[in-house]
Design a protein around this motif. Structure first.
Motif, short mmCIF file in Angstrom:
data_model
loop_
_atom_site.label_atom_id
_atom_site.label_comp_id
_atom_site.label_asym_id
_atom_site.label_seq_id
_atom_site.Cartn_x
_atom_site.Cartn_y
_atom_site.Cartn_z
N LYS A 221 13.93 -40.69 63.49
CA LYS A 221 14.40 -40.12 64.75
C LYS A 221 15.90 -39.88 64.71
N ASN A 222 16.65 -40.85 64.19
CA ASN A 222 18.10 -40.67 64.10
C ASN A 222 18.46 -39.57 63.12
N GLN A 223 17.67 -39.41 62.04
CA GLN A 223 17.91 -38.33 61.09
C GLN A 223 17.70 -36.97 61.75
N GLU A 224 16.63 -36.87 62.54
CA GLU A 224 16.35 -35.63 63.25
C GLU A 224 17.51 -35.27 64.17
N MET A 225 18.00 -36.27 64.91
CA MET A 225 19.11 -36.04 65.82
C MET A 225 20.35 -35.60 65.06
N GLU A 226 20.61 -36.26 63.92
CA GLU A 226 21.81 -35.95 63.13
C GLU A 226 21.78 -34.52 62.64
N PHE A 227 20.65 -34.08 62.06
CA PHE A 227 20.56 -32.71 61.55
C PHE A 227 20.57 -31.70 62.69
N GLY A 228 19.98 -32.07 63.82
CA GLY A 228 19.94 -31.13 64.93
C GLY A 228 21.32 -30.87 65.52
N ARG A 229 22.06 -31.92 65.81
CA ARG A 229 23.35 -31.74 66.46
C ARG A 229 24.45 -31.28 65.50
N ASN A 230 24.23 -31.43 64.18
CA ASN A 230 25.28 -31.12 63.22
C ASN A 230 24.93 -29.95 62.29
N ARG A 231 23.94 -29.15 62.66
CA ARG A 231 23.47 -28.08 61.79
C ARG A 231 24.62 -27.13 61.38
N GLU A 232 25.46 -26.76 62.33
CA GLU A 232 26.50 -25.77 62.05
C GLU A 232 27.51 -26.29 61.01
N ARG A 233 27.94 -27.52 61.17
CA ARG A 233 28.91 -28.05 60.21
C ARG A 233 28.24 -28.36 58.87
N LEU A 234 26.97 -28.72 58.89
CA LEU A 234 26.26 -28.93 57.63
C LEU A 234 26.13 -27.62 56.86
N GLN A 235 25.93 -26.53 57.58
CA GLN A 235 25.88 -25.21 56.93
C GLN A 235 27.23 -24.87 56.30
N PHE A 236 28.31 -25.25 56.99
CA PHE A 236 29.64 -25.01 56.42
C PHE A 236 29.83 -25.82 55.14
N PHE A 237 29.37 -27.08 55.14
CA PHE A 237 29.46 -27.89 53.93
C PHE A 237 28.68 -27.25 52.78
N LYS A 238 27.51 -26.75 53.11
CA LYS A 238 26.70 -26.16 52.05
C LYS A 238 27.35 -24.88 51.52
N TRP A 239 27.97 -24.09 52.42
CA TRP A 239 28.74 -22.92 51.97
C TRP A 239 29.85 -23.36 51.02
N SER A 240 30.53 -24.44 51.36
CA SER A 240 31.63 -24.93 50.53
C SER A 240 31.15 -25.28 49.13
N SER A 241 29.97 -25.93 49.06
CA SER A 241 29.45 -26.34 47.75
C SER A 241 29.06 -25.14 46.90
N LYS A 242 28.70 -24.03 47.55
CA LYS A 242 28.30 -22.83 46.82
C LYS A 242 29.50 -22.01 46.36
N VAL A 243 30.55 -21.96 47.17
CA VAL A 243 31.65 -21.02 46.96
C VAL A 243 32.81 -21.62 46.18
N PHE A 244 33.17 -22.86 46.49
CA PHE A 244 34.32 -23.48 45.83
C PHE A 244 33.90 -24.11 44.50
N GLU A 245 34.72 -23.93 43.49
CA GLU A 245 34.50 -24.60 42.22
C GLU A 245 34.93 -26.06 42.34
N ASN A 246 34.34 -26.90 41.54
CA ASN A 246 34.71 -28.33 41.48
C ASN A 246 34.41 -29.09 42.77
N VAL A 247 33.51 -28.57 43.59
CA VAL A 247 33.13 -29.27 44.83
C VAL A 247 31.65 -29.60 44.78
N SER A 248 31.31 -30.85 45.02
CA SER A 248 29.90 -31.23 45.16
C SER A 248 29.73 -31.95 46.48
N ILE A 249 28.66 -31.65 47.16
CA ILE A 249 28.37 -32.24 48.46
C ILE A 249 27.20 -33.21 48.32
N ILE A 250 27.39 -34.43 48.79
CA ILE A 250 26.31 -35.42 48.81
C ILE A 250 25.76 -35.43 50.24
#
Length: 960
Positions: free
Chosen positions: A213-242
């Motif tokens: 339940k807490n995971q669902e809430m976390e992904f729901g309320r933070n989807r926009e910033r998580l998408q930004f993190f994923k963009w960062s991992s795709k576009v920037f060299e030497n960046v890995s996102i855990i």
């Protein structure tokens, strides 16, 4: 290439295909006397010497550490950078904004990439919306009504069916692994809603309802910033996102990212790291040099610039004696904290040696190293030894890698051998700590350095009630100290009194990397449940492990169900209570505390206990080891003598004392050996590398420039580069500045930087409301660090901020031209509209606490041009320079009081064309008073950064 030290490159004798700089031969006799931590700095300077950023003279200065310590500035190039999402998102947003600025100024945005390997762990998004498998009975930290929570599930957890069991010894089937083990009944370590992994073959089993339940809430309320993190991992060299739900930054750094020795295409060098999390220092327990810095400095390192530091003094901490069986790692930590605070180690390295070191496991060492920011040291270093190698073997290092690691470290004399006849390194000073003298302690009620022996807890709390309001006292009238406040909760009546425990949290922080203290809590819970003890239902209990590893060994040891029985159920993986993300207390309890003016208590196994951090109505907060957190939760009060008074009444009316349920060292050792095994490291590393289904399915753009959404309230292009030009301009005078805030001593970064939930009456809340958001959608400041408009409004918004203009704790100040009392942001906004610069007056130790980049960025965006204080925490001082704010210091013996300053004057500061380190500047007030201050620029690099308007603009100009 091009290094003048290339002739020092040699092949490793046992593995000739491996090359390295033989700094031990290069340094000769001087090298042999260097502290191990300074040897790492020396190796880095030799390997990275290019004649520009790192010069030969820098390497020689480090080699001459004995005479040059504390007198010269040296560069350091860390091997890698670790970010957590609260500070990582503004760093990556700044990189995205820098790409925009470089393109606008005619440069190539594709060149803007981290030059240093960078790992970003999404671990600070977790909020505890659910505990004990039920929705919290109060609104979440963002506000809103309870019933809305049920609707907020944009991502449904995928159903999970465990794989069929092929038979395994020990498990009896309820792990979901099939028929082979079911004949004997349920698995001893498995009850409904508890384990994550089967403790025997590490196959996934259904996760707890609370976690999902807490995971669902976390992904729901933070989807926009998580998408930004994923963009960062795709576009920037030497960046890995855990991705989320993997673990905390410092935990992942310790368990997964640490190399100890880097092997880059056959070239060996020591692992080292800087990070935006103050717990980065934890890795020093593995013999990895690392410490926490601000996001501003980290971004410069990520772009290939060395970190500049004063060649530090190194305090040798000699550990002797044998640890008491009742003392845990937190007791050792707090005892060493006291000794090192008294020794004044601020701004210094600490390095451990002596016969007692070998008695401490790596988990003990990392716990001790993790606390060093609390006693002011830059880092606390444990050189690699046989204990470290044994740990690395259990952690999954293969035999060949271990052999190379040991051979290399011995070749460059970075391996410490207790049996060696060679003398210890020379230190700036030596502090001796006898482990035999350490007894169990807690820390509080308001500061981590205020240690209280558990045996003295009852009397000390009584003294706190009597003392005047301050760093320890609560000033409760004698006739009210024994008041009882009855309260109805869930159909039963309970009685609250001063010292009652209302929050008890074993959280994802210092102690969770240490199996012994976590298992001690579990074994104590097991014995307590078996004895018939319970925890009162209104106490907000939680268990937020640092990683799946913790859940695994708690589950496999069979203690997790007992922790759950007492209310300590896993709520998720990430920082929660410690960063103010816990949900409010039940309304009935809150009302009773406020109406009865009860000094209620929180007990947590963390490192931060500043007043008001956990909850605004919980005035006393104590740091304790995990087993003591459980013990005080059972007792329900801190006003108890744990030696003489029972924790409670068990079965058959028998009084149960702490000594009856405290696990012995032998019990802990046996369980630890059986449960903390190398296979769990392997499985958890695989989990980290695979990510999770929600993250893997998340879509993100792939464009070179981030497609900013102007309607977004999470991600916004910041204004740090608005006036970026190819050449820097000279520092301008600050004329007729008003004082925005007049502060006292020990103002922490918690007071300055936005953290925790967004209060409904705050300036940030007003902004979000104007954007069409409801309180339910506010989320936390940490989640919105990618929006400078929110963060600027949250700067100095702490309810405990004491501004002398106001006279009581409140995030308010006076706008002097109009005479209005306003929110700090509203006053600053008016000053900016009027074209009036502002400064801050402060007392001693301004900027204490965790390194926070927004503690500098926020004041900068409020229009603060300078801070004038009696003294500074070193990291925060450097952050102010890194953003373009001048840190000024009163001369010794002077302060606003001695100079007759009221703070209502206007101040003018003239900067000469050429600045020099620690130069004296004159300040003139509107009343005609003139006095001198010290400009705390420590070296030429800091002056260069200040002239460029901070490190961000300095780095951006390199691409033009």
């Amino acid at each position: 290439p091009g290094s003048p030290y290339q002739p020092a490159i040699e092949a490793l004798e046992s593995h000739p295909e491996k090359k390295f700089y033989d700094v031990s031969k290069l340094g000769g006799a001087k090298y042999d006397t260097l502290p191990y931590s300074i040897r790492v700095l020396f190796e880095s300077s030799v390997r990275n010497c290019d004649g520009f950023l790192v010069k030969e003279t820098d390497a020689m200065n480090i080699l001459d550490w004995k005479t040059k310590q504390n007198h010269v500035e040296v560069p350091f190039c860390p091997a890698r950078v670790v970010l957590q999402d609260f500070t990582g998102i503004p760093a990556m947003v700044d990189f995205a904004a820098m790409r925009e600025a470089v393109r606008s100024a005619g440069g190539d945005p594709v060149k803007v990439n981290p030059a240093c390997p960078t790992d970003l762990t999404v671990d600070h998004s977790l909020q505890i919306d659910f505990s004990k498998c039920a929705i919290q009975n109060a609104p979440n930290p963002g506000g809103g009504e309870q019933k809305a929570l049920a609707r907020l599930s944009p991502l449904k957890a995928p159903p999970r069916k465990p794989p069929p069991c092929r038979g395994h010894s020990g498990c009896r089937g309820s792990c979901g692994a099939g028929e082979a083990g079911r004949a004997s009944g349920p698995c001893s370590a498995q009850i409904e809603n508890t384990p994550i992994l089967c403790p025997f073959h590490l196959q996934p089993v259904p996760e707890p309802e609370t976690v999902l339940k807490n995971q669902e809430m976390e992904f729901g309320r933070n989807r926009e910033r998580l998408q930004f993190f994923k963009w960062s991992s795709k576009v920037f060299e030497n960046v890995s996102i855990i991705p989320p739900e993997t673990g905390t930054a410092h935990q992942v750094n310790l368990e997964y990212l640490s190399r100890v020795v880097f092997d880059v295409q056959g070239f060996l060098h020591p692992d080292s790291v800087v990070g935006t999390d103050s717990h980065t220092t934890m890795v020093n327990g593995l013999g990895i040099l690392g410490w926490g810095v601000g996001g501003i400095e980290t971004e410069a390192v990520m772009l290939g610039m060395p970190l500049t530091l004063t060649l530090p003094q190194v305090v040798g901490c000699e550990l002797t004696g044998t640890v008491s069986p009742f003392a845990t790692s937190i007791d050792i930590v707090l005892s060493i904290t006291k000794h090192l605070r008294q020794a004044d180690v601020a701004g210094k390295f600490v390095e451990f040696f002596g016969s007692g070191v070998s008695q401490l496991s790596v988990a003990d060492r990392t716990t001790i190293a993790n606390m060093c920011p609390e006693y002011g040291a830059i880092l606390s270093f444990f050189p690699v030894d046989n204990v470290t190698l044994k740990h690395l073997k259990h952690a999954g290092f293969d035999k060949a890698k271990l052999e190379v690691t040991e051979a290399y470290l011995k070749a460059v004399k970075l391996f410490r051998n207790d049996e060696s006849s060679s003398r210890e390194p020379e230190y700036s000073q030596v502090v001796q700590v006898s482990l035999s003298s350490i007894i169990p302690y807690v820390s509080g009620p308001k500061r981590s350095q205020d240690r209280v022996a558990v045996t003295d807890m009852k009397s000390d709390f009584q003294a706190c009630l009597n003392e005047k309001s301050g760093v320890k006292g609560f000033q409760i009238a004698a006739e009210k100290q024994n008041d009882i406040v009855p309260v109805q909760y869930e159909g039963n009546e309970y009685k609250l009194s001063h010292g009652c425990v209302v929050i008890a949290a074993v959280i994802s922080c210092t102690n969770n990397c240490n199996p012994s203290v976590m298992l001690a809590a579990g074994l104590l819970a097991k014995k307590a449940v078996e004895a018939g003890l319970v925890v009162k239902p209104y106490i907000r209990t939680s268990l937020s492990p640092g990683s799946g590893m913790v859940t695994h060994y708690l589950s496999s040891s069979g203690v997790l169900p007992y922790l759950s029985k007492l209310g300590f159920e896993v709520v998720g993986y990430g920082c929660s209570t410690c960063v103010g993300n816990t949900a409010p207390l039940p309304e009935a309890i809150r009302n009773a505390i406020k109406q009865g003016e009860v000094v209620a208590c929180g007990v947590l196994s963390g490192t931060k206990n500043f007043e008001g951090r956990l909850c605004d109505c919980v005035r006393a907060n104590y740091l304790a080891s995990p087993p003591l957190v459980v013990a005080y939760a059972i007792a329900g009060t801190v006003r108890i003598d744990l030696d003489a008074e029972p924790l409670g009444t068990g079965f058959n009316g028998k009084s149960i004392y702490l000594r009856d349920i405290w696990p012995t060292r032998q019990e802990l050792h046996t369980v630890e050996e059986e449960c903390v095994i190398s296979s769990m490291f392997k499985e958890l590393k695989e989990k980290m590398e695979k990510g999770n289904k929600r993250w893997n399915l998340l879509e993100a753009p792939e464009s070179t420039l981030f497609p900013w959404d102007l309607k977004s309230t999470y991600i916004r292009c910041p204004s740090f580069f608005d006036k970026l030009a190819k050449e820097a301009v000279a520092p301008r005078a600050v004329e007729n500045a008003h004082v925005l805030l007049f502060l006292g001593d020990s103002v922490t970064t918690d007071h300055i930087s936005p953290a925790g939930s967004i209060a409904r009456s705050s300036a940030a809340a007003k902004y979000l409301t104007s954007k069409g958001l409801t309180p339910r959608e506010f989320n936390s400041y940490g989640a919105r660090r990618g929006n400078d408009a929110v963060m600027t409004r949250g700067t100095f918004a702490n309810i405990k901020l004491l501004n002398k203009f106001i006279g009581k704790p409140a995030p308010k100040t006076i706008h002097f031209p109009s005479g209005q009392t306003l929110d700090v942001f509203e006053a600053a906004e008016l000053y900016q509209k009027e074209g009036i610069p502002v400064i801050i007056l402060a007392g001693k130790k301004y900027g204490l606490g965790s390194s926070r980049d927004w503690a500098a960025k926020g004041p900068f965006l409020l229009g603060v041009k300078a801070v004038l204080a009696e003294s500074y925490e070193k990291v925060h001082r450097s952050q102010l320079i890194g953003i373009g704010i001048a840190p000024l210091q009163f001369r010794p013996g002077e302060n606003p009081s001695t100079l007759g300053l009221t703070g209502r004057e206007q101040f003018s500061i003239l900067f000469p064309p050429e600045l020099s380190p620690r130069m004296t500047l004159d300040i003139k007030t509107s009343t005609g008073k003139v006095f001198s201050v010290i400009a705390l620029f420590e070296n030429s690099m800091e002056i260069t950064l200040y002239k460029n308007g901070g490190s961000l603009n300095f780095v951006a100009r390199r691409f033009l």
